[in-house]
Design an enzyme around this catalytic site. Structure first.
Site, PDB file in Angstrom:
ATOM      1  N   GLU A   6       0.837  -1.182   0.000  1.00 31.22           N
ATOM      2  CA  GLU A   6       0.000   0.000   0.000  1.00 31.22           C
ATOM      3  C   GLU A   6       0.883   1.246   0.000  1.00 31.22           C
ATOM      4  O   GLU A   6       2.115   1.155   0.055  1.00 31.22           O
ATOM      5  CB  GLU A   6      -0.951  -0.011   1.205  1.00 31.22           C
ATOM      6  N   HIS A  46      -8.641  10.047   4.391  1.00 29.18           N
ATOM      7  CA  HIS A  46      -8.325   9.042   3.380  1.00 29.18           C
ATOM      8  C   HIS A  46      -8.686   9.598   2.016  1.00 29.18           C
ATOM      9  O   HIS A  46      -9.764  10.167   1.837  1.00 29.18           O
ATOM     10  CB  HIS A  46      -9.090   7.745   3.634  1.00 29.18           C
TER      11      HIS A  46
END
Length: 501
Positions: free
Chosen positions: A115, A229
């Site tokens: 990620e 996010h």
């Protein structure tokens, strides 16, 4: 007091991975444990919503440490990071694999994903719904444990304190409240998503632990570092509460961000493009949405249906043409600060511990590295639960909660929440200015005064949640106003630039 008082050696408030880990460790250490949770089912816990997975060191703790510190914009506490990376593999193997039997993806349960801001693949996952596959087994395991009592649909209203020591909490269940006196108390209440309009948190994430601890006199730190996010599903206007997360793992597999003109823009913002740190990507997505009218996640380079079937199903349920791109926008995701704690979760108040998102361990600094939240909750939960065991409850005078005035309308708290979220979205979001922060602080102070006036003569869960959210919002705003340096997810802009926008 309208309910039956309780006594326990260890009271844990919250049932995410951090609370469950604390309860498990306390029981393993021989303590009688009471776990109180507002949740009535696992999906009401923030940990349940965690998608990407849980990072491990894969035997290279030093590289993992470097990645965490780099993502933190250099503000992570190295001692805390050492604890995290050196404990990671053993904690995951002991609790998640051997005790709970979690079946991570891969033929042998070791398919590692990569990620953003990770230098290598090191994230264990189950589809893109890792939290879901951890919390169910964890709660089932605790329910079968002789030394653990679980109180579902139970809220902690405030802490019981005497002479600088915490002696448990006032608990509310089904409209009745009573003290639970404890030898030690662990707060594991999650984040502050209820303070913002668009969030990846469940509605129960109202900053309860941070607010209760602060009211009792505990130190907080790094509250200005609220992580957004970059890729939450962008629903229709006015439908922000129904958003969901498009896991960072999707970009890790090769998905691209495109603006409304179809242009891939992240290489213009950072050399790591879509895999840049979250704060960088979130600001870029916000900027491109404002400049071009929208941003979408292009999953064409990914076998999306096969790799992320849960996300694909969620998109189809909302009528999204996946091949045309999934509309995304930043959403409040994680509080990097919180109640200040040491490496075993101890706060500045005797016999009060905090773990998980409500705690400021120092691991995240100004910005959290992807897939470290579940790990931090697991590691600090285990350490705090073990350290807090072995204390007997002490009889002390408990606070008197009054309920002498008529109940407020059911819509009262939600209407105030709407006002609170509007203030935080408008003035304390991804980008801030000193004047906006001053404006927010003024509104929030007035709102808190109004709530305090009602709470003096009324006791209800919704009113206390509103109070807690307002206190958490004030702590975030004040910390942001006092910090004049942009770092990580605390990003200040010049007044002139803000006016131009």
């Amino acid at each position: 007091m309208t309910g039956e008082p309780r006594e326990t050696e260890l009271l844990v408030v919250g049932s995410g991975i951090a609370g469950c880990a604390a309860a498990l460790a306390g029981a393993r250490a021989g303590a009688s444990v009471t776990l109180a949770t507002k949740a009535t089912r696992p999906e009401e816990s923030t940990s349940y919503w965690a998608q990407g997975g849980i990072a491990v060191s894969r035997g290279d703790a030093e590289q993992f440490k470097r990645d965490i510190i780099a993502a933190s914009d250099g503000l992570a506490d190295e001692t805390a990071v050492d604890v995290l990376v050196e404990s990671a593999d053993e904690a995951v193997e002991d609790v998640l694999v051997e005790t709970l039997g979690v079946d991570f993806d891969g033929d042998d349960g070791h398919e590692y994903a990569r990620e953003a801001a990770h230098s290598e693949p090191r994230i264990l996952h189950v589809d893109a719904a890792t939290g879901k596959h951890l919390l169910g087994p964890f709660m089932s395991h605790l329910e079968s444990h002789d030394d653990v009592e679980i109180l579902a649909d139970t809220a902690a209203l405030e802490l019981v304190t005497a002479e600088g020591r915490v002696h448990g909490a006032m608990l509310e269940q089904n409209g009745e409240w009573a003290p639970c006196l404890a030898g030690a108390t662990v707060l594991a209440t999650g984040g502050v998503g209820a303070c913002y309009g668009r969030t990846t948190n469940p509605p129960t994430a109202a900053g309860d632990g941070v607010a209760m601890a602060a009211l009792a006199g505990a130190d907080t730190a790094d509250m200005e570092y609220v992580q957004f996010h970059p890729t939450a599903f962008a629903g229709e206007d006015g439908d922000d509460r129904g958003t969901f997360l498009l896991s960072e793992a999707v970009r890790g597999e090769g998905a691209l961000l495109r603006n409304a003109d179809g242009e891939r823009f992240m290489p213009d913002y950072h050399e790591d493009a879509e895999l840049a740190p979250r704060d960088v990507v979130a600001r870029a997505v916000r900027a491109e949405r404002e400049r071009t009218g929208g941003v979408s996640l292009d999953v064409g380079p990914v076998d999306f249906e096969a790799e992320f079937p849960g996300l694909a199903s969620a998109c189809r349920d909302r009528g999204v043409d996946i091949e045309a791109g999934i509309p995304v926008a930043p959403a409040e995701h994680f509080l990097c600060g919180g109640v200040a704690v040491d490496t075993e979760g101890r706060t500045s108040l005797d016999q009060l511990y905090a773990v998980g998102e409500c705690a400021r361990t120092g691991v995240h600094g100004a910005n959290r590295l992807a897939s470290t939240s579940l790990l931090e909750g697991l590691v600090w939960g285990l350490r705090a639960g073990e350290a807090a065991a072995g204390n007997e409850p002490v009889a002390v005078e408990v606070p008197e909660l009054r309920d002498s005035d008529p109940s407020l309308p059911d819509s009262f708290a939600e209407e105030k929440f709407i006002r609170l979220r509007r203030v935080m979205d408008d003035y304390v979001g991804i980008e801030r200015t000193p004047s906006d922060l001053d404006r927010a602080a003024g509104v929030l102070r007035r709102l808190k005064g109004e709530i305090d006036a009602y709470i003096r003569t009324r006791t209800s869960r919704s009113l206390y949640e509103l109070r807690n959210a307002c206190i958490a919002a004030l702590l975030i705003t004040r910390a942001a106003r006092e910090n004049e340096t942009s770092r990580g997810c605390h990003h200040l802009v010049e007044e002139a630039a803000a006016d131009a926008d």
